[in-house]
Design an enzyme around this catalytic site. Structure first.
Site, PDB file in Angstrom:
ATOM      1  N   GLU A 238      75.590  87.662  52.280  1.00  0.00           N
ATOM      2  CA  GLU A 238      76.047  86.397  51.653  1.00  0.00           C
ATOM      3  C   GLU A 238      77.467  86.234  51.978  1.00  0.00           C
ATOM      4  OE1 GLU A 238      77.558  83.824  50.038  1.00  0.00           O
ATOM      5  OE2 GLU A 238      77.379  84.709  47.967  1.00  0.00           O
ATOM      6  N   CYS A 272      82.548  80.963  47.080  1.00  0.00           N
ATOM      7  CA  CYS A 272      82.231  80.488  48.795  1.00  0.00           C
ATOM      8  C   CYS A 272      81.338  79.373  48.892  1.00  0.00           C
ATOM      9  CB  CYS A 272      81.277  81.796  49.016  1.00  0.00           C
ATOM     10  SG  CYS A 272      79.614  82.116  47.700  1.00  0.00           S
TER      11      CYS A 272
END
Length: 472
Positions: A238, A272
C-alpha cells in the site's frame, strides 16, 4: 515476543528516541532491533503457527472481540499517545486514530465468525489455509490504524505476525500488542520488533517469512518487492497517492470545495489517499479560489492537545523541509499561492508546523500536481470539459483514492467508474472500514480491510476427493 517484552540480547541494540513533533521533546526510547532480534521474533512466530492456525474460529473470534472491548476501554489513553507521538490534534486522535482500530477489530471479528473457510467445487474441497508467518511493516501517519489493518486480519486468518512499526511513532503499536496479550492471544502469535531500515530489511530478507505486508513510499515498496522475490514471498503493498477531487459543473460547489479542502489538510496532509488535487470547471476557477481560501482560514494550526486545534505539526523536521521544498517548487513553476506558504505559522513554538497551503493555476504536469507531498498542500486545477477532467484525474502514476461531486449521483457514479483508483468517494460518501482499501498502478497491490483484507492472509488449498465422498 513469546508473550513477554524484552530488550535486545545483552542490551546490544542501540536506542531510538521517539520525539513529540509538536514540542520536539523526546517522550520515549525504543530498541533499534538487529537481525538477531528479528530472527528470534520470526522463530517465535513460526513456533506458534501450528497451534494458532488450528485454534477453532470461535476462539479466535473471542480474542478479537475482547481486544475490541479493551481498545474501547483504553480509547482516551490511546488518543493521548497518538497525539504525543504523531502530533495529531486530540479531537482527531479520539475520533479517528483511536476509534478506527476499534471498528476494524470488531468488524473483523464479525467477519471471521461468518467466514466460510471451506467450499465444494465439484469433487474438490477448497480449504482456505493461513499463509504462514507474516511480516507487517507499517508507517507513522496512522500509527495504530494501519497496524490494526494488517495485524488483526492476519490473526483472524490464523497467521502469526512479526510487526515492525515505524520508529517515528511506535508507541501505540506497542499498546496494541499489550492489549492483544490481555485479550488472550497466545504466546508467539504476535511479535513486535522496533527499529529502523535495518530491522525492516532483516524481516523482508528472512527465509522463514511467508508474506510481507508493507505500507510506505513507492521507492521503498519497490525495494521490498524486489528483495522478497529472492525467497518467493507473497507481498502486499500500500504505497503513495495523488488523489483528485473532481467537481463536476452541476455539483454543489460550495460543499465540494469545503470538504475537499478539509480532506487535503486532514492529519496535516499526511494521508496517502488525501485529495491533494481539486479539479474544477475552468469557468468557475476564481469562485472556487475564493471558497478554498476562505476554507483554509478555518484550519487552525497549533497545539494538538487543544480541543480547538484542527491541524497539528508534520511528523519531523525532515518531513517539514520536504513539504517546504514542494512549496518552493510550486512557486518556481508559476503556480499562484492562495493561502499558506513555506514560513512557519505564528505562535506555534518550536514544533514541526506547516501552514495549510493552497495553490491555483497549477499545471497538471507540474511537480506540484504529480508528486506525493505528504503535507498540507492542495493544488487547484481548472478543466475545460468532463473528458479532460477524467484525463487529469488519471494523469499521475498513482491510483489510490479520489472523489467525484455531482448534483446527479448516477452521473457521479458513471464518472467514478472511469477513475483508475482503488477508492472513489461519491458526493462525500464516508470511509467504510469493511470495504477493500488499496490501489492501482504505483499505489501498490493487494487490499486491506474487510473480507478482501483477510483473504490476503489465506492460501486456497484444493483437496480432490473420491467421486463417492460424502458432502456433509
Amino acid at each position: 515476543m513469546d508473550g513477554v517484552t524484552r530488550p535486545s540480547p545483552a542490551g546490544e541494540a542501540p536506542l531510538i528516541e521517539v520525539e513529540n513533533p509538536a514540542t520536539r521533546r523526546v517522550i520515549a526510547t525504543v530498541a533499534d532491533a538487529g537481525p538477531a532480534d528479528v530472527d528470534d521474533a520470526v522463530r517465535s512466530a513460526r513456533k506458534a503457527l501450528g497451534t494458532w492456525a488450528a485454534t477453532p474460529v470461535v476462539d479466535r473470534v473471542a480474542v478479537l472481540r475482547r481486544a475490541a472491548k479493551l481498545l474501547e476501554d483504553r480509547r482516551e489513553e490511546i488518543a493521548q499517545v497518538v497525539t504525543a507521538e504523531l502530533g495529531a490534534p486530540i479531537r482527531i486522535a479520539r475520533s479517528v486514530h483511536a476509534q478506527l482500530p476499534i471498528i476494524v477489530t470488531a468488524t473483523t471479528a464479525d467477519l471471521l465468525a461468518s467466514y466460510d473457510f471451506e467450499q465444494r467445487i465439484g469433487h474438490s474441497l477448497i480449504v482456505h489455509q493461513p499463509v504462514g508467518v507474516v511480516a507487517a511493516i507499517t508507517p507513522w501517519n496512522f500509527p495504530l490504524h494501519q497496524v490494526t489493518s494488517k495485524v488483526v486480519p492476519a490473526l483472524a486468518a490464523g497467521a502469526t505476525v512479526v510487526l515492525k512499526p515505524s520508529e517515528l511513532a511506535p508507541l501505540s503499536a506497542l499498546m496494541l500488542a499489550a492489549i492483544l496479550t490481555d485479550a488472550g492471544l497466545p504466546e508467539g502469535v504476535l511479535n513486535v520488533v522496533t527499529g529502523g531500515p535495518v530491522t525492516g530489511r532483516a524481516l523482508v530478507d528472512h527465509d522463514d517469512v511467508d508474506l510481507v505486508s508493507f505500507t510506505g513510499s513507492v521507492g521503498v515498496g519497490r525495494a521490498v518487492a524486489a528483495a522478497a522475490s529472492r525467497t518467493v514471498k507473497r507481498v502486499t503493498l500500500e504505497l503513495g497517492g495523488k488523489s483528485a477531487s473532481l467537481v463536476l459543473p452541476d455539483a454543489d460547489i460550495s460543499t465540494a470545495v469545503k470538504v475537499s479542502v478539509a480532506n487535503a489538510f486532514f492529519n496535516s496532509g499526511q494521508a496517502c489517499n488525501a485529495w491533494t488535487r481539486l479539479l474544477v470547471p475552468a469557468d468557475r476557477l476564481e469562485h472556487v479560489n475564493d471558497l478554498a481560501q476562505a476554507a483554509a482560514e478555518k484550519h487552525t494550526v497549533g497545539d494538538p492537545t487543544d480541543d480547538k486545534t484542527r491541524m497539528g505539526p508534520v511528523i519531523s523536521d525532515q518531513q517539514r523541509e520536504r513539504v517546504r521544498a514542494f512549496i518552493r517548487a510550486g512557486l518556481g513553476d508559476g503556480a499562484r499561492l492562495l493561502a499558506g506558504g513555506e514560513t512557519s505559522p505564528d505562535g506555534c513554538g518550536d514544533g514541526y508546523f506547516v501552514r495549510p497551503t493552497i495553490f491555483t493555476d497549477v499545471d497538471p504536469a507540474s511537480t506540484l500536481a504529480q508528486d506525493e507531498i505528504f503535507g498540507p498542500v492542495l493544488s487547484v486545477i481548472g478543466y475545460r470539459d468532463e473528458a479532460e477532467a477524467v484525463e487529469i484525474a488519471n494523469g499521475t502514476r498513482y491510483g489510490l483514492g479520489g472523489s467525484v461531486w455531482s448534483g446527479d449521483t448516477d452521473h457521479a457514479v458513471r464518472v467514478a467508474r472511469r477513475i483508475r483508483t482503488g477508492q472513489v468517494d461519491v458526493n462525500g460518501g464516508a470511509f467504510n472500514p469493511a470495504a477493500p482499501f488499496g490501489g492501482f498502478k504505483h499505489s501498490g497491490y493487494g487490499r486491506e480491510l474487510g473480507v478482501h483484507g483477510m483473504a490476503e492472509y489465506l492460501e486456497p488449498q484444493s483437496l480432490q476427493l473420491p467421486a463417492d465422498a460424502g458432502r456433509d
